[in-house]
Motif scaffolding. Structure first.
Motif, PDB file in Angstrom:
ATOM      1  N   LYS A 149      10.531  92.355  25.857  1.00  0.00           N
ATOM      2  CA  LYS A 149       9.798  93.605  26.107  1.00  0.00           C
ATOM      3  C   LYS A 149       8.659  93.888  25.119  1.00  0.00           C
ATOM      4  O   LYS A 149       7.743  94.628  25.442  1.00  0.00           O
ATOM      5  CB  LYS A 149      10.742  94.809  26.133  1.00  0.00           C
ATOM      6  CG  LYS A 149      11.772  94.763  27.246  1.00  0.00           C
ATOM      7  CD  LYS A 149      12.648  96.003  27.228  1.00  0.00           C
ATOM      8  CE  LYS A 149      13.693  95.950  28.321  1.00  0.00           C
ATOM      9  NZ  LYS A 149      14.555  97.177  28.326  1.00  0.00           N
ATOM     10  N   LEU A 150       8.726  93.310  23.899  1.00  0.00           N
ATOM     11  CA  LEU A 150       7.683  93.621  22.911  1.00  0.00           C
ATOM     12  C   LEU A 150       6.764  92.449  22.616  1.00  0.00           C
ATOM     13  O   LEU A 150       5.717  92.631  22.000  1.00  0.00           O
ATOM     14  CB  LEU A 150       8.317  94.095  21.596  1.00  0.00           C
ATOM     15  CG  LEU A 150       9.077  95.416  21.641  1.00  0.00           C
ATOM     16  CD1 LEU A 150       9.627  95.745  20.266  1.00  0.00           C
ATOM     17  CD2 LEU A 150       8.198  96.548  22.144  1.00  0.00           C
ATOM     18  N   GLY A 151       7.145  91.257  22.995  1.00  0.00           N
ATOM     19  CA  GLY A 151       6.314  90.094  22.689  1.00  0.00           C
ATOM     20  C   GLY A 151       6.512  89.638  21.245  1.00  0.00           C
ATOM     21  O   GLY A 151       7.613  89.667  20.712  1.00  0.00           O
ATOM     22  N   LYS A 152       5.436  89.242  20.572  1.00  0.00           N
ATOM     23  CA  LYS A 152       5.523  88.701  19.221  1.00  0.00           C
ATOM     24  C   LYS A 152       5.578  89.818  18.179  1.00  0.00           C
ATOM     25  O   LYS A 152       4.739  90.709  18.172  1.00  0.00           O
ATOM     26  CB  LYS A 152       4.330  87.786  18.930  1.00  0.00           C
ATOM     27  CG  LYS A 152       4.347  86.487  19.731  1.00  0.00           C
ATOM     28  CD  LYS A 152       3.208  85.578  19.338  1.00  0.00           C
ATOM     29  CE  LYS A 152       3.288  84.257  20.093  1.00  0.00           C
ATOM     30  NZ  LYS A 152       2.189  83.343  19.706  1.00  0.00           N
ATOM     31  N   VAL A 153       6.580  89.735  17.306  1.00  0.00           N
ATOM     32  CA  VAL A 153       6.750  90.698  16.211  1.00  0.00           C
ATOM     33  C   VAL A 153       7.030  89.940  14.928  1.00  0.00           C
ATOM     34  O   VAL A 153       7.389  88.759  14.938  1.00  0.00           O
ATOM     35  CB  VAL A 153       7.893  91.698  16.488  1.00  0.00           C
ATOM     36  CG1 VAL A 153       7.627  92.488  17.761  1.00  0.00           C
ATOM     37  CG2 VAL A 153       9.227  90.970  16.569  1.00  0.00           C
ATOM     38  N   VAL A 154       6.891  90.636  13.800  1.00  0.00           N
ATOM     39  CA  VAL A 154       7.164  90.043  12.495  1.00  0.00           C
ATOM     40  C   VAL A 154       8.632  90.244  12.155  1.00  0.00           C
ATOM     41  O   VAL A 154       9.200  91.319  12.393  1.00  0.00           O
ATOM     42  CB  VAL A 154       6.270  90.669  11.413  1.00  0.00           C
ATOM     43  CG1 VAL A 154       6.585  90.089  10.038  1.00  0.00           C
ATOM     44  CG2 VAL A 154       4.802  90.429  11.750  1.00  0.00           C
TER      45      VAL A 154
END
Length: 329
Positions: free
Chosen positions: A63-68
């Motif tokens: 749902k958010l794609g790429k995150v750190v």
């Protein structure tokens, strides 16, 4: 009485050193200043271990794609009440317990998939150093327990997962790649074994009052409302997973002229009370409705349907408002 000349210096030496021998030749309480200093040093608490270098990585989450994330795969967040220019953290005390700051070690923060030039650190009100990304201080969320968790996303309208560029992560627009297609998949159900679903994971059913030779549907009117037919969108828009193309076909319905999917001749349906992928509440309804195997056979299992329903014919059937054995609804 005279003592030997060698005995006096030895006694003086023992006195000067602060040692007094008992009758057993053991040292009595009290010692040299050096021993006292050693005991005092042992009583002091050990120094706190040095903070290890932090690690910033990139992961793709639903749902958010790429995150750190940190080195353990836990999502990292930024706080709208902080500032990036200049970098400043406003989350302390109770806030910091719920949102633990990512501490900066003595060395450079290790990065994997993140631009090193965007990474820095800021001194917190308590004197510790916190990692920043594009100026924004980074935090974990105490309620995230496993890699991929994003429980902190949108909390209070001020907390957001950080993207690799330091921006707020936003929900990825969900697109139905197979919209307009007929998708049939074989899925493993914990109670029924291998059954058929569509592209969204919704269970497909067959009806005992239909016929497979020749393929015929007998579900119309109120039956059709409760058991919507699975449509067939054409051979060019057919996707199969774990299902042989040999068993797939269609019939043209008499009531609306639409094409209905068949598996090994049996018309396929959904059940209106199945609300989410994996639901199989239609299994066994009325003693005539069944989830379908990849070969078109009835799925094993007795189902959870309860209650009674009467048909317009001579028989009765059990089920949650399903068709009775006589064909009534």
């Amino acid at each position: 009485m005279k003592f030997p000349r060698w005995a006096i210096p030895a006694a003086a030496a023992l006195t000067a050193s602060g040692l007094v021998l008992s009758a057993c030749g053991q040292e009595k309480a009290g010692g040299s200043p050096q021993n006292a200093a050693g005991a005092q040093a042992q009583a002091q608490p050990p120094a706190a271990p040095a903070v290890q270098p932090s690690v910033l990585e990139v992961a793709s989450v639903t749902k958010l794609g790429k995150v750190v994330t940190d080195g353990k795969g836990l999502t990292l967040y930024r706080f709208d009440n902080d500032t990036a220019r200049p970098p400043a953290s406003t989350c302390a005390e109770a806030c910091a317990k719920a949102w633990p700051p990512v501490q900066a070690g003595a060395g450079n923060t290790e990065v994997k998939g993140v631009d090193q030039s965007l990474v820095g650190k800021v001194k917190r009100p308590d004197g510790t150093w916190q990692v920043t990304l594009a100026g924004w201080p980074l935090y974990r969320f105490a309620k995230d327990k496993s890699p991929g968790d994003t429980e902190g996303q949108g909390v209070g309208g001020t907390w957001y997962a950080a993207t690799p560029t330091g921006k707020k992560a936003t929900p990825v627009k969900q697109t139905n790649r197979w919209k307009g297609w007929t998708v049939v998949k074989a899925e493993q159900d914990p109670k029924l074994g291998l059954i058929l679903t569509d592209g969204k994971g919704m269970t497909l059913y067959r009806y005992d009052k239909d016929k497979s030779k020749p393929p015929t549907t007998n579900c119309f009117g109120s039956c059709k409302k409760a058991w919507p037919p699975a449509t067939f969108e054409g051979w060019k828009h057919l996707k199969l997973e774990g299902v042989s193309k040999k068993v797939v076909n269609f019939i043209e319905r008499k009531d609306d002229g639409k094409c209905q999917l068949t598996i090994n001749g049996w018309p396929m349906y959904y059940y209106e009370k199945d609300k989410q992928p994996g639901d199989t509440t239609g299994q066994g309804v009325g003693g005539v409705w069944w989830a379908t195997t990849p070969t078109g056979a009835k799925a094993a299992g007795t189902g959870s349907a309860a209650g009674t329903g009467t048909g317009t014919g001579t028989g009765t059937g059990t089920g949650d408002g399903g068709y009775g054995a006589g064909g009534g609804y």
